[in-house]
Scaffold this motif. Structure first.
Motif, PDB file in Angstrom:
ATOM      1  N   ASP A   1     -27.647  -6.766 -37.583  1.00  0.00           N
ATOM      2  CA  ASP A   1     -26.440  -5.988 -37.757  1.00  0.00           C
ATOM      3  C   ASP A   1     -26.182  -4.476 -36.926  1.00  0.00           C
ATOM      4  O   ASP A   1     -24.991  -3.524 -37.364  1.00  0.00           O
ATOM      5  N   PHE A   2     -27.579  -3.697 -36.308  1.00  0.00           N
ATOM      6  CA  PHE A   2     -27.594  -2.649 -36.326  1.00  0.00           C
ATOM      7  C   PHE A   2     -27.611  -1.330 -37.129  1.00  0.00           C
ATOM      8  O   PHE A   2     -27.523  -0.194 -37.542  1.00  0.00           O
ATOM      9  N   GLU A   3     -27.832  -2.155 -39.047  1.00  0.00           N
ATOM     10  CA  GLU A   3     -27.856  -0.918 -39.929  1.00  0.00           C
ATOM     11  C   GLU A   3     -29.132  -0.679 -40.066  1.00  0.00           C
ATOM     12  O   GLU A   3     -29.552   0.510 -40.507  1.00  0.00           O
ATOM     13  N   SER A   4     -30.347  -1.366 -39.618  1.00  0.00           N
ATOM     14  CA  SER A   4     -31.711  -0.156 -39.747  1.00  0.00           C
ATOM     15  C   SER A   4     -31.300   0.928 -38.711  1.00  0.00           C
ATOM     16  O   SER A   4     -32.674   1.501 -38.648  1.00  0.00           O
ATOM     17  N   THR A   5     -30.706   0.776 -38.071  1.00  0.00           N
ATOM     18  CA  THR A   5     -30.753   2.543 -37.504  1.00  0.00           C
ATOM     19  C   THR A   5     -30.240   3.199 -38.195  1.00  0.00           C
ATOM     20  O   THR A   5     -29.312   2.891 -38.490  1.00  0.00           O
TER      21      THR A   5
END
Length: 323
Positions: free
Chosen positions: A23-27
């Motif tokens: 979900d790209f939230e770790s960026t």
């Protein structure tokens, strides 16, 4: 080359795999910002899956994937290229913006891809909706310069996704229309503006591992230097599982659809999620949130369709045939 359209075969049987989600939230991003690869990192990696990025330090532009949390679906133009028309991510802040070429590298371990969320970038959507200095207004008989372009307003922006083997051979392909104005009934014309759920299951081939996903655009608006339409899309929530497709794993018996083939009516039992039915071009012809359901499809033409069931932890698809 082996081309399989969206959900057309669904690996013969229903598919039911518990998926992991990127979900790209770790960026880490500050509010209303983006990472377009200007740090020259060459891309973004999540669980060994790499999203390619190339940044040109001479002309200050990027290709491939950027990660964004920008919320702006009203400002037109290239200066707003890192926003989604859905005004943010799907149920979360971050999402990815793709332009105009690149790949997703899944070669680190055998992978099975299931689905992703997709919508237009604001830049592309407003260009198609209103026209701009380069791209035409979709549905118009004129190009961006006011000259009759020969399309008769039958415009489209199509994204084709190819799955590749480790040798670079095309395993399968699916088409998805980010905009389509080719309908005889113009009220059906559309530009995708919300997060749509795109079934990727037909990109998997039994017993084979996907190494790469690559993306290609086609448009009705073509100029001297190629496609005039901004070749962007936004994505979120890539669902995948480790391992290759296995019929033994995928013969899901939790829900059923009958009769199959059918004439006008189908019955679905054992469903506890969202039901979506798509045709071979990936267009949604029916959707509802339901438990057991009787669905009337007498107005659909004969052909192959895919019933797609989404629940909290898994996605299932089954092919049906209308006589």
């Amino acid at each position: 080359m082996k081309k399989i359209y969206l959900g057309a075969f669904a690996l013969i049987a229903g598919i039911n795999i518990s998926a992991q989600t990127i979900d790209f939230e770790s960026t880490i991003l500050t509010t209303n910002s983006y990472n377009n690869g200007s740090d020259l990192s060459g891309g973004f990696t999540y669980d060994g899956i790499h999203f390619s990025n190339y940044y040109d330090t001479t002309y200050f532009y990027n290709e491939g994937f950027s990660i964004s949390n920008v919320q702006d679906n009203t400002t037109p133009g290239w200066g707003n290229q890192y926003s989604s028309m859905a005004n943010g991510g799907y149920l979360s802040a971050n999402y990815a913006i793709f332009y105009p070429s690149g790949n997703i590298d899944l070669s680190s371990t055998p992978r099975y891809v299931e689905s992703m969320r997709i919508t237009n970038s604001t830049y592309a959507a407003l260009s198609m909706k209103n026209g701009d200095a380069v791209g035409k207004k979709f549905g118009s008989i004129y190009d961006a310069n006011g000259i009759i372009d020969g399309t008769n307003g039958n415009d489209f922006l199509k994204l084709t996704i190819h799955s590749l083997s480790i040798l670079g051979d095309t395993m399968a392909s699916i088409d998805y229309y980010l905009a389509d104005f080719r309908f005889a009934d113009s009220t059906l014309d559309y530009i995708v503006e919300d997060w749509d759920l795109l079934d990727l299951t037909s990109l998997n081939i039994q017993g084979e591992s996907i190494a790469y996903l690559v993306f290609k655009f086609e448009s009705s608006d073509i100029g001297q230097f190629g496609i005039n339409t901004p070749t962007y899309f936004a994505m979120d929530d890539l669902k995948y599982a480790n391992g290759t497709a296995s019929i033994a794993e995928e013969m899901a018996a939790e829900w059923k659809v009958y009769p199959n083939p059918f004439v006008d009516i189908i019955h679905i039992e054992g469903v506890s999620g969202k039901i979506i039915i798509r045709n071979l071009e990936g267009r949604v012809v029916y959707q509802a949130d339901s438990l057991d359901k009787t669905i009337y499809l007498e107005n659909l033409p004969s052909g192959i369709y895919t019933v797609f069931v989404e629940s909290a932890n898994k996605v299932s698809t089954k092919r049906i045939v209308k006589l």
